[in-house]
Design a protein around this motif. Structure first.
Motif, short mmCIF file in Angstrom:
data_model
loop_
_atom_site.label_atom_id
_atom_site.label_comp_id
_atom_site.label_asym_id
_atom_site.label_seq_id
_atom_site.Cartn_x
_atom_site.Cartn_y
_atom_site.Cartn_z
N THR A 1 0.91 -1.36 -0.08
CA THR A 1 0.07 -0.04 -0.05
C THR A 1 0.89 1.25 -0.06
O THR A 1 0.50 2.22 -0.48
N HIS A 2 2.07 1.16 0.39
CA HIS A 2 2.93 2.20 0.40
C HIS A 2 3.47 2.64 -1.26
O HIS A 2 3.98 3.53 -1.21
N GLN A 3 3.05 1.61 -1.87
CA GLN A 3 3.25 1.86 -3.39
C GLN A 3 2.20 2.67 -4.18
O GLN A 3 2.34 2.95 -5.29
N HIS B 1 -4.15 3.01 1.67
CA HIS B 1 -3.93 1.43 2.35
C HIS B 1 -5.45 0.83 1.80
O HIS B 1 -5.40 -0.48 1.34
N TYR C 1 -1.19 7.85 1.40
CA TYR C 1 -1.14 6.25 0.88
C TYR C 1 -2.64 5.98 1.05
O TYR C 1 -3.55 6.18 1.93
N TYR D 1 -0.54 5.72 -4.06
CA TYR D 1 -0.75 6.78 -3.33
C TYR D 1 -1.52 7.90 -4.48
O TYR D 1 -1.41 7.68 -5.62
N HIS E 1 0.41 12.86 6.63
CA HIS E 1 1.36 12.27 5.73
C HIS E 1 2.48 13.26 5.67
O HIS E 1 3.80 12.80 5.40
N SER F 1 -3.93 2.92 -8.48
CA SER F 1 -4.16 4.32 -7.97
C SER F 1 -5.27 5.08 -8.93
O SER F 1 -6.40 5.72 -8.60
N TYR G 1 5.75 11.40 6.99
CA TYR G 1 6.64 11.02 5.91
C TYR G 1 7.35 12.05 5.17
O TYR G 1 8.19 11.79 4.19
#
Length: 322
Positions: free
Chosen positions: A199-201, A246, A244, A203, A234, A312, A238
């Protein structure tokens, strides 16, 4: 060509800004037939999660969808809950403070509702679990046939190739109830886990959010307003001008698993100590000599890669749609 019936889905949820995205995405997806929402704690307390779930059903004009409230604490009744109001706002919806829902939750307890629907539609129900796995673990404990009768469980949880997002060891949903997660992971059900390494990929950038705010979609302005708080988090946590996705990514996995690749193996959860909540994935073919807690446990699928751009874009397409 025969028509394919929509997939029956129950969403176990703790709304939550990205939960709201996932729920509204599901309502916007004709491939999915949402037959219920069950609520848990995590982003907010369970009672607020119930109110938010009812609100989202009303917002979507889906008051017909039953909302069932789940456990108020972890499976073993941990005294201290972790509530992520610093991520989602004190109301769970970015401090937008929607009006109280006009509808009410059904009387059936969430684990009992899960068991009831799985028995009503054996092999047909997909449960999309977006919070701690407390309700599902309770259902497994209450009904020994539950794991074999559920069609699939798609889980947002774990950190398999990256550090956690609560601490370096643990992802938030698993950390919220490690005992429950371990029970579910080895219960024998058909399980697909989407970890935060996936899920961090996936966004949305600041521009994507601006596109959402300018769109005339059914839910776009609502989600844009709710996401401002989420975007600020975020930025501070980050140092990124993005959010993200998720929970909606996990919903996409239920809708179109072809956008992901997976590996099979046994997943266990660390129960105690500095690494409490750590998810360990054994997908080796090695046969270990020593008998251990890893032996003869059911395998599950863990997502390894994702078509991040397509996922996405699909989320964006559905959530800005009329």
């Amino acid at each position: 060509m025969a028509l394919v019936s929509p997939k029956k889905v129950i969403i176990d949820t703790d709304p939550g800004i990205d939960d709201a995205m996932a729920i509204l995405f599901a309502f916007q997806s004709p491939e999915l037939d949402v037959i219920g929402l069950t609520t848990t704690y995590g982003n907010v307390k369970t009672t607020m999660a119930t109110n938010n779930a009812l609100h989202l059903c009303e917002l979507a004009g889906r008051e017909d969808v039953p909302v069932s409230q789940g456990l108020l604490t972890s499976l073993r009744g941990a005294a201290k809950e972790r509530i992520a109001d610093f991520v989602h706002g004190s109301d769970g919806l970015g401090n937008t403070y929607p009006p109280p829902p006009k509808t009410k939750a059904i009387d059936t307890f969430a684990p009992d509702f899960l068991i009831e629907k799985v028995n009503q539609y054996p092999g047909e129900v997909t449960i999309v679990a977006l919070g701690p796995l407390t309700n599902l673990a309770k259902a497994v404990e209450l009904d020994p046939t539950f794991a074999k009768k559920v069609g699939q469980i798609v889980i947002l949880g774990g950190a398999f190739a990256v550090n956690g997002n609560v601490n370096p060891a643990a992802e938030a949903n698993v950390f919220g109830d490690p005992e429950a997660a371990d029970i579910v992971f080895i219960c024998g059900a058909n399980i697909l886990v989407i970890g935060i390494d996936i899920t961090h990929q996936v966004y949305w950038t600041g521009k994507d959010l601006e596109d959402l705010g300018r769109a005339n979609g059914r839910f776009s302005k609502y989600l844009y307003d709710a996401s401002k708080f989420y975007a600020d988090y975020h930025q501070s946590a980050y140092d990124i001008n993005a959010i993200y996705l998720h929970d909606p990514t996990t919903m996409v996995a239920a809708l179109d698993p072809s956008l992901f690749t997976t590996a099979e193996g046994v997943v266990r959860v660390q129960q105690e100590g500095i690494c409490r909540g750590l998810t360990l994935f054994n997908n080796t073919k090695k046969k270990f000599h020593e008998v251990s807690e890893w032996c003869n446990k059911p395998k599950i699928k863990v997502a390894i890669t994702v078509d991040a751009d397509r996922v996405s874009s699909l989320i964006k397409e559905r959530l800005i749609a009329p």
